[in-house]
Motif scaffolding. Structure first.
Motif: not given
Length: 112
Positions: A38, A40, A47, A49, A52, A70, A76
């Motif tokens: 993932i 993000h 979306c 965080v 996620a 992250r 996005h």
């Protein structure tokens, strides 16, 4: 998504009709076995965080190989318009993940 995304209410109204819970990936997480990466952007409105993090936690609880990365300040679309260092890191992580989880012909995959 309908409750946390800036456009989720529009998707709920115009695209995702019916049983929204049944359409959520969280409703099917118990069936997931595929190693999951993932990546993000932390500042995404489409979306958030938290989505996620929830997916990451659910997969980890089920012992699915999972990694969450992250990207601070990333939207996005950080992959297209984010910091060059983030875009480079994103690409490198994908290559490393694929090399880890897709076997070379005749070689078994072993988690590391």
């Amino acid at each position: 998504m309908a409750g946390t995304s800036d456009a989720g209410h529009l998707l709920k109204t115009y695209e995702c009709r019916g049983d929204l819970a049944a359409q959520s990936p969280m409703s099917h997480v118990a069936q997931v076995t595929t190693p999951t990466l993932i990546l993000h952007g932390e500042d995404g409105d489409r979306c958030p965080v938290g989505q996620a993090e929830q997916w990451f936690a659910a997969l980890r609880e089920r012992n699915v190989p999972v990694r969450l990365v992250r990207y601070p300040g990333g939207s996005h679309l950080f992959l297209l318009n984010g910091r060059p260092s983030h875009r480079m890191d994103y690409n490198e992580r994908i290559v490393q993940w694929l090399e880890q989880w897709i076997p070379v012909a005749g070689t078994p995959v072993s988690p590391s």
